[in-house]
Scaffold this active site. Sequence first.
Site, PDB file in Angstrom:
ATOM      1  N   ALA A 168       0.698  -1.175   0.128  1.00 53.32           N
ATOM      2  CA  ALA A 168      -0.132   0.209   0.078  1.00 53.32           C
ATOM      3  C   ALA A 168       1.017   1.253  -0.187  1.00 53.32           C
ATOM      4  O   ALA A 168       0.601   2.246  -0.790  1.00 53.32           O
ATOM      5  CB  ALA A 168      -0.861   0.060   1.362  1.00 53.32           C
ATOM      6  N   ASP A 169       1.849   1.150   0.697  1.00 51.64           N
ATOM      7  CA  ASP A 169       2.712   2.499   0.787  1.00 51.64           C
ATOM      8  C   ASP A 169       3.652   2.367  -0.593  1.00 51.64           C
ATOM      9  O   ASP A 169       3.565   3.776  -1.024  1.00 51.64           O
ATOM     10  CB  ASP A 169       4.055   2.030   1.745  1.00 51.64           C
ATOM     11  CG  ASP A 169       3.599   2.615   3.166  1.00 51.64           C
ATOM     12  OD1 ASP A 169       3.012   3.504   3.159  1.00 51.64           O
ATOM     13  OD2 ASP A 169       3.859   1.895   4.136  1.00 51.64           O
ATOM     14  N   ILE A 170       4.142   1.508  -1.122  1.00 53.63           N
ATOM     15  CA  ILE A 170       4.821   1.454  -2.482  1.00 53.63           C
ATOM     16  C   ILE A 170       3.870   2.053  -3.639  1.00 53.63           C
ATOM     17  O   ILE A 170       4.303   2.890  -4.403  1.00 53.63           O
ATOM     18  CB  ILE A 170       5.173   0.123  -2.777  1.00 53.63           C
ATOM     19  CG1 ILE A 170       6.505  -0.406  -1.898  1.00 53.63           C
ATOM     20  CG2 ILE A 170       5.794   0.013  -4.126  1.00 53.63           C
ATOM     21  CD1 ILE A 170       7.624   0.513  -1.945  1.00 53.63           C
TER      22      ILE A 170
END
Length: 395
Positions: A168-170
């Site tokens: 989700a961060d990436i």
Amino acid sequence: MTQALSDLTILDFTRILAGPYCTQILADHGANVIKIEQPGSGDGTRQWGPPWLGDQAAYFLSVNRNKRSLTLNLKHAEGQAIARSLAQRADVLIENFMPGVLAEIGLGYDAVRALNPGLIYCSITGYGQNGPYRDRPGYDFAIQAEGGVMSITGEPDGAPMKVGVAIADITAGLFAANAILTALHHRERSGAGQSIDVALLDAQIAWLANVAQNVLVTQAPAKRYGNAHASIVPYQTFATADGHLALAVGSDKQYRALCAALERDDLWADARFQTNPGRVTHREVLTPQLAAVFATRPTDAWVRLLQPADVPCAPINSVDAALNDPHVRARGMVQTAAHPTLGEMALLGPVAKLGATPAEIRNAPPLLGQHTNEVLRELGYDDVAIARLRDDGVV
């Protein structure tokens, strides 16, 4: 060779993963990224070890190459003034504080836009700048849970499972980089900057892609298929005599080639299996028959048989095996850079290969505050003034 983004200055107030991943992509293409860090501690991932390389956390090293580190105390009025001076000269400001935090110290979008109307101001948060969850802190693991991906990851009869990296961060970082370049293109035509609002939850929902569309179409909950595919058969892992094989048969032509390579013409002659919809409908009949065949030989034998027959398949590599794969190395996905204290070190390489203005690793990830004096001199501070800022706890 001049890189594509070498004329851009990016003021980076982000920490941890999504924001730094975004700015690293832009830095790889030549942007002058000034990473603002808290004096004494810096980005939280500087302490996220083990593993360590010397005294540097591998986590921090993964997303901070090609940047300059400036330590700046944003709780100090003079630190805020320096930040505003930098913003006045920047093309892009990117931050991942909770909504409203920078506005409280005179660095919100409206205040900075008054100083620099052409500035692109990108905010990455867990839940965005509006909505009922606006004030919640955003963590990748929680976003994976709330955003649905854990419900479809893992074995059908097992527990929900997160993805093995902070996806989700990436992906939020990727969406942010794309949005920043889009806004810069608009500025080229209009001269106007704008704000960008990227939420981890939005990114997570968006990359559900076909699975989300299936639910929108059917109004039925998505199922968990483990390593199998909801809409394609056979598209899954199979146990072999010494491990596992990933088989990715995506068309009827490939399925027919598979049957020929396996010398199982009966699996093609069966009308139930001649189309993908039929194979999906009858997966419980077909899959065990294929499993029995694949269990008879080692993985490498199947790869050497099937790949020349144009049947998509692959061994399931460990991360170290993938990083040392000759094709991965030939593509420049592992490179080296000289670190100021660690010497030559290995880093992942840039993904996009531009023919005329290629991305490159110019510098290893910086030491905390490594470029503080350099950046301040660019703002007009002399050595005496810089020493005073240090004595006053501003930098």
